[in-house]
Scaffold this motif. Sequence first.
Motif, mmCIF file in Angstrom:
data_model
loop_
_atom_site.group_PDB
_atom_site.id
_atom_site.type_symbol
_atom_site.label_atom_id
_atom_site.label_comp_id
_atom_site.label_asym_id
_atom_site.label_seq_id
_atom_site.Cartn_x
_atom_site.Cartn_y
_atom_site.Cartn_z
ATOM 1 N N ALA A 39 0.816 -1.223 0.000
ATOM 2 C CA ALA A 39 0.000 0.000 0.000
ATOM 3 C C ALA A 39 0.845 1.267 0.000
ATOM 4 C CB ALA A 39 -0.951 -0.005 1.190
ATOM 5 N N ASN A 40 2.040 1.199 0.596
ATOM 6 C CA ASN A 40 2.887 2.392 0.647
ATOM 7 C C ASN A 40 3.783 2.522 -0.582
ATOM 8 O OD1 ASN A 40 4.572 0.253 1.187
ATOM 9 N ND2 ASN A 40 5.777 1.336 2.729
ATOM 10 N N ILE A 41 3.605 1.597 -1.547
ATOM 11 C CA ILE A 41 4.421 1.608 -2.757
ATOM 12 C C ILE A 41 3.616 2.043 -3.971
ATOM 13 C CG2 ILE A 41 5.797 0.185 -4.339
ATOM 14 C CD1 ILE A 41 6.383 -1.674 -1.988
ATOM 15 N N SER A 42 2.371 1.517 -4.070
ATOM 16 C CA SER A 42 1.590 1.721 -5.289
ATOM 17 C C SER A 42 0.097 1.699 -4.998
ATOM 18 C CB SER A 42 1.934 0.617 -6.303
ATOM 19 O OG SER A 42 1.064 0.654 -7.416
ATOM 20 N N GLU A 43 -0.658 2.396 -5.837
ATOM 21 C CA GLU A 43 -2.115 2.373 -5.783
ATOM 22 C C GLU A 43 -2.697 1.405 -6.809
ATOM 23 O OE1 GLU A 43 -4.341 3.869 -3.704
ATOM 24 O OE2 GLU A 43 -2.551 4.382 -2.543
ATOM 25 N N GLU A 44 -1.830 0.662 -7.489
ATOM 26 C CA GLU A 44 -2.298 -0.294 -8.495
ATOM 27 C C GLU A 44 -3.207 -1.352 -7.872
ATOM 28 O OE1 GLU A 44 1.104 -1.611 -11.369
ATOM 29 O OE2 GLU A 44 2.030 -0.923 -9.498
ATOM 30 N N LYS A 45 -4.093 -1.910 -8.703
ATOM 31 C CA LYS A 45 -4.831 -3.088 -8.279
ATOM 32 C C LYS A 45 -3.851 -4.225 -8.058
ATOM 33 C CE LYS A 45 -9.105 -1.912 -10.704
ATOM 34 N NZ LYS A 45 -10.081 -2.334 -11.769
ATOM 35 N N ASP A 46 -4.182 -5.118 -7.106
ATOM 36 C CA ASP A 46 -3.192 -6.139 -6.751
ATOM 37 C C ASP A 46 -2.860 -7.072 -7.915
ATOM 38 O OD1 ASP A 46 -5.546 -7.642 -6.692
ATOM 39 O OD2 ASP A 46 -5.350 -8.261 -4.606
ATOM 40 N N LEU A 47 -3.842 -7.359 -8.779
ATOM 41 C CA LEU A 47 -3.556 -8.208 -9.937
ATOM 42 C C LEU A 47 -2.572 -7.519 -10.875
ATOM 43 C CD1 LEU A 47 -4.038 -10.775 -11.533
ATOM 44 C CD2 LEU A 47 -6.063 -9.709 -12.552
ATOM 45 N N ASP A 48 -2.758 -6.240 -11.097
ATOM 46 C CA ASP A 48 -1.832 -5.495 -11.954
ATOM 47 C C ASP A 48 -0.442 -5.436 -11.318
ATOM 48 O OD1 ASP A 48 -3.877 -5.012 -13.766
ATOM 49 O OD2 ASP A 48 -4.430 -3.103 -12.827
ATOM 50 N N PHE A 49 -0.414 -5.240 -10.001
ATOM 51 C CA PHE A 49 0.865 -5.150 -9.304
ATOM 52 C C PHE A 49 1.624 -6.472 -9.404
ATOM 53 C CE2 PHE A 49 3.464 -5.321 -5.394
ATOM 54 C CZ PHE A 49 4.206 -4.154 -5.547
ATOM 55 N N THR A 50 0.925 -7.598 -9.206
ATOM 56 C CA THR A 50 1.615 -8.890 -9.273
ATOM 57 C C THR A 50 2.107 -9.181 -10.690
ATOM 58 O OG1 THR A 50 -0.524 -10.031 -9.542
ATOM 59 C CG2 THR A 50 0.402 -9.935 -7.329
ATOM 60 N N LYS A 51 1.338 -8.791 -11.693
ATOM 61 C CA LYS A 51 1.802 -8.994 -13.068
ATOM 62 C C LYS A 51 3.043 -8.145 -13.361
ATOM 63 C CE LYS A 51 -2.549 -10.531 -15.113
ATOM 64 N NZ LYS A 51 -3.652 -10.230 -16.083
ATOM 65 N N ARG A 52 3.071 -6.940 -12.802
ATOM 66 C CA ARG A 52 4.246 -6.082 -12.994
ATOM 67 C C ARG A 52 5.473 -6.650 -12.286
ATOM 68 N NH1 ARG A 52 6.413 -1.333 -10.709
ATOM 69 N NH2 ARG A 52 4.701 -1.059 -9.219
ATOM 70 N N LEU A 53 5.255 -7.277 -11.136
ATOM 71 C CA LEU A 53 6.376 -7.908 -10.441
ATOM 72 C C LEU A 53 7.015 -8.994 -11.310
ATOM 73 C CD1 LEU A 53 5.292 -8.412 -6.697
ATOM 74 C CD2 LEU A 53 6.761 -6.641 -7.672
ATOM 75 N N VAL A 54 6.171 -9.715 -12.043
ATOM 76 C CA VAL A 54 6.697 -10.767 -12.917
ATOM 77 C C VAL A 54 7.444 -10.163 -14.099
ATOM 78 C CG1 VAL A 54 6.121 -12.715 -14.418
ATOM 79 C CG2 VAL A 54 4.891 -12.405 -12.282
ATOM 80 N N THR A 55 6.806 -9.236 -14.784
ATOM 81 C CA THR A 55 7.376 -8.722 -16.032
ATOM 82 C C THR A 55 8.570 -7.801 -15.814
ATOM 83 O OG1 THR A 55 5.779 -6.890 -16.059
ATOM 84 C CG2 THR A 55 5.170 -8.904 -17.227
ATOM 85 N N ASP A 74 -9.906 -5.654 -2.660
ATOM 86 C CA ASP A 74 -8.488 -5.385 -2.940
ATOM 87 C C ASP A 74 -7.909 -4.544 -1.814
ATOM 88 O OD1 ASP A 74 -6.004 -4.680 -3.905
ATOM 89 O OD2 ASP A 74 -6.704 -4.248 -5.930
ATOM 90 N N ASN A 75 -7.161 -5.208 -0.914
ATOM 91 C CA ASN A 75 -6.567 -4.488 0.216
ATOM 92 C C ASN A 75 -5.070 -4.247 0.025
ATOM 93 O OD1 ASN A 75 -5.695 -7.115 0.531
ATOM 94 N ND2 ASN A 75 -6.872 -7.508 2.397
ATOM 95 N N LYS A 76 -4.653 -4.303 -1.249
ATOM 96 C CA LYS A 76 -3.252 -4.013 -1.614
ATOM 97 C C LYS A 76 -2.287 -4.989 -0.930
ATOM 98 C CE LYS A 76 -4.414 -0.385 -4.073
ATOM 99 N NZ LYS A 76 -5.853 -0.684 -4.143
ATOM 100 N N CYS A 77 -2.669 -6.268 -0.955
ATOM 101 C CA CYS A 77 -1.830 -7.311 -0.359
ATOM 102 C C CYS A 77 -1.547 -8.414 -1.374
ATOM 103 C CB CYS A 77 -2.502 -7.915 0.872
ATOM 104 S SG CYS A 77 -2.487 -6.856 2.329
ATOM 105 N N ILE A 78 -0.381 -9.020 -1.256
ATOM 106 C CA ILE A 78 0.015 -10.131 -2.110
ATOM 107 C C ILE A 78 0.550 -11.266 -1.236
ATOM 108 C CG2 ILE A 78 0.483 -8.709 -4.128
ATOM 109 C CD1 ILE A 78 3.428 -8.740 -3.410
#
Length: 375
Positions: free
Chosen positions: A316-332, A350-354
Amino acid sequence: MSKLPHIGTSIFTIMSQMATEYQAINLSQGFPNFPVDKRLTAILAKHAKENVHQYTPMSGLPSLLEKIALLTQQSYGRNVSPKEEILITAGATQGIFASIQALVQAHEEVIILDPSYDCYEAPILLSNAKPIRVSLNDDFTPNWEVIFTAVNEKTKLIIINNPHNPTGKMWTENDFVQLEKLVDAYPNLLVLSDEVYEYITFEKPHISVHHRPKLWHRSISVSSFGKSFHITGWKIGYVIAPEPIMREIKKVHQFLVFSVSSIAQHALNDYIDWVDVKALGAFYQQKRDFFSNLMKATKLDLLPCEGTYFQVASYANISEEKDLDFTKRLVTELGVATIPISIFYANGNDNKCIRFCFAKDDETLLKAAERLMKL
């Protein structure tokens, strides 16, 4: 026409495929990447040359059923009948599916506590029953006021998962007191207790339905050799339930798989004499702590992990992205595959957790942390 029109490819498959495509470190799907105990593979090799390759009895290899009964007594102080109250299943998922199909009638309701593992809903829908999704509190503890409100005379089953996937939370004594009050209030209500991570706990002791005599005649517990012994690909687990309930579960089981891998049962029957399940907690606690210390150098905030081999982190303190988008970005972009927590909610909360799986060797965890430091 589809019976499950809203269900597509699971997030676990999607993230693992992305991990392969981008050559990412896969901390998404919940499987260990370290070797299986050499004693177990040696036992398996020995049995491969023996006459153990035909059907076992439908309920399971009798000697293995006896040893599960002994393990249950030693772990929880509960005596169960090997012949009448234990069933070997083709993984915990099949045990859950068979139990729901056997016990839930059309138009009845089943309580699922979100975030929840994705195998619970489908067998409910295939029974023409209704899943009632109840969100846990923000700290992932049960909200008993909401749960009591959600249960009614049509509620046949409440599914609990302790230790909890995906969050690593564990139930307290008070949670079980409240569950017992709920069961007392509704005489037709049954409890399906998913306890596949029962031996992977840390500072707090695991409380099981096996510890609660008031629940014995109303509960079905599901356990996993795959999770306990790092053999997820063997797909072998077991269900414990009182005889009247187990009788119904076996009716479904016999037409679903009939019996489970004979060589796996023979191997586990021997191996269970050698392994100490009580050592599992310390083994995985070392991995949890190793990963936690590495993650201190990242911007991610780790939530408490009391059991399982999953670690939830907030971005939550890094990004406002949706968690699905954030996890895909972590991969790519960073080459690390994780799982978004929102997929475990029916409402997509979506509580901004992975979720990370830390059931990996130290080298894998170290490399993943190095990449995550770039966030």
